[in-house]
Design a protein around this motif. Sequence first.
Motif, mmCIF file in Angstrom:
data_model
loop_
_atom_site.group_PDB
_atom_site.id
_atom_site.type_symbol
_atom_site.label_atom_id
_atom_site.label_comp_id
_atom_site.label_asym_id
_atom_site.label_seq_id
_atom_site.Cartn_x
_atom_site.Cartn_y
_atom_site.Cartn_z
ATOM 1 N N ILE A 1 0.859 -1.181 0.000
ATOM 2 C CA ILE A 1 0.000 0.000 0.000
ATOM 3 C C ILE A 1 0.892 1.226 0.000
ATOM 4 O O ILE A 1 1.721 1.388 0.895
ATOM 5 N N ARG A 2 0.739 2.048 -0.982
ATOM 6 C CA ARG A 2 1.580 3.233 -1.091
ATOM 7 C C ARG A 2 1.069 4.388 -0.241
ATOM 8 O O ARG A 2 1.847 5.212 0.220
ATOM 9 N N ALA A 3 -0.234 4.444 -0.042
ATOM 10 C CA ALA A 3 -0.793 5.516 0.776
ATOM 11 C C ALA A 3 -2.213 5.146 1.173
ATOM 12 O O ALA A 3 -2.901 4.388 0.484
ATOM 13 N N MET A 4 -2.627 5.678 2.313
ATOM 14 C CA MET A 4 -4.006 5.549 2.780
ATOM 15 C C MET A 4 -4.475 6.937 3.154
ATOM 16 O O MET A 4 -3.664 7.776 3.583
ATOM 17 N N ILE B 1 -1.820 9.547 4.499
ATOM 18 C CA ILE B 1 -0.633 9.037 5.150
ATOM 19 C C ILE B 1 0.072 8.099 4.171
ATOM 20 O O ILE B 1 -0.357 6.963 3.950
ATOM 21 N N PRO B 2 1.138 8.566 3.549
ATOM 22 C CA PRO B 2 1.867 7.722 2.608
ATOM 23 C C PRO B 2 2.825 6.787 3.337
ATOM 24 O O PRO B 2 3.198 7.049 4.474
ATOM 25 N N SER B 3 3.176 5.702 2.685
ATOM 26 C CA SER B 3 4.145 4.792 3.280
ATOM 27 C C SER B 3 5.512 5.453 3.258
ATOM 28 O O SER B 3 6.010 5.829 2.200
ATOM 29 N N GLY B 4 6.096 5.609 4.405
ATOM 30 C CA GLY B 4 7.422 6.182 4.481
ATOM 31 C C GLY B 4 7.486 7.676 4.287
ATOM 32 O O GLY B 4 8.576 8.240 4.127
ATOM 33 N N ARG C 1 -2.911 4.200 11.009
ATOM 34 C CA ARG C 1 -3.033 3.009 10.181
ATOM 35 C C ARG C 1 -2.534 1.783 10.933
ATOM 36 O O ARG C 1 -1.633 1.886 11.779
ATOM 37 N N ASP C 2 -3.128 0.661 10.617
ATOM 38 C CA ASP C 2 -2.684 -0.629 11.136
ATOM 39 C C ASP C 2 -2.277 -1.445 9.928
ATOM 40 O O ASP C 2 -3.127 -1.983 9.205
ATOM 41 N N ASN C 3 -0.992 -1.515 9.697
ATOM 42 C CA ASN C 3 -0.504 -2.182 8.497
ATOM 43 C C ASN C 3 -0.837 -3.673 8.487
ATOM 44 O O ASN C 3 -1.095 -4.243 7.426
ATOM 45 N N TYR D 1 -14.879 9.553 2.406
ATOM 46 C CA TYR D 1 -14.450 8.400 1.615
ATOM 47 C C TYR D 1 -13.045 7.988 2.039
ATOM 48 O O TYR D 1 -12.143 8.834 2.109
ATOM 49 N N CYS D 2 -12.849 6.707 2.275
ATOM 50 C CA CYS D 2 -11.492 6.255 2.493
ATOM 51 C C CYS D 2 -10.837 5.997 1.133
ATOM 52 O O CYS D 2 -11.512 5.774 0.128
ATOM 53 N N TYR D 3 -9.530 6.025 1.140
ATOM 54 C CA TYR D 3 -8.757 5.962 -0.098
ATOM 55 C C TYR D 3 -7.509 5.127 0.132
ATOM 56 O O TYR D 3 -6.807 5.315 1.130
#
Length: 115
Positions: A31-34, A51-54, A71-73, A94-96
């Motif tokens: 997942i690159r971003a949520m 919230i992007p990954s990293g 987030r809970d990965n 909306y979640c993304y």
Amino acid sequence: QVHLVKSGGGLVQPGGSLRLSCAASGSIFSIRAMGWYRQAPGKQRELVTLIPSGGNTNYADSVKGRFSISRDNAKNTVYLQMNSLKPEDTAVYYCYFRLPLRDYWGQGTQVTVSS
């Protein structure tokens, strides 16, 4: 195929709090971003928080200090804690999820802030 299941939302009085969650399931390898977007009546969909990954978390100016994303990965789940809600926060949320091959949107959930 990826499925998004949301929970939370509803009616709350001004100053109250709500928590939204959105869980993704299916063919997920990374997942690159949520994030969360919202759309108020008569307005365009706007970014609430991402919230992007990293990377650094982004918040819309209108929600800074009041909303918090987490987030809970392990569960592929994103949460939105909304505090000190205002009537202008009323919208469909909306979640993304941004995955390597495409973006996914959850079904909207209504949040209404009213006395």
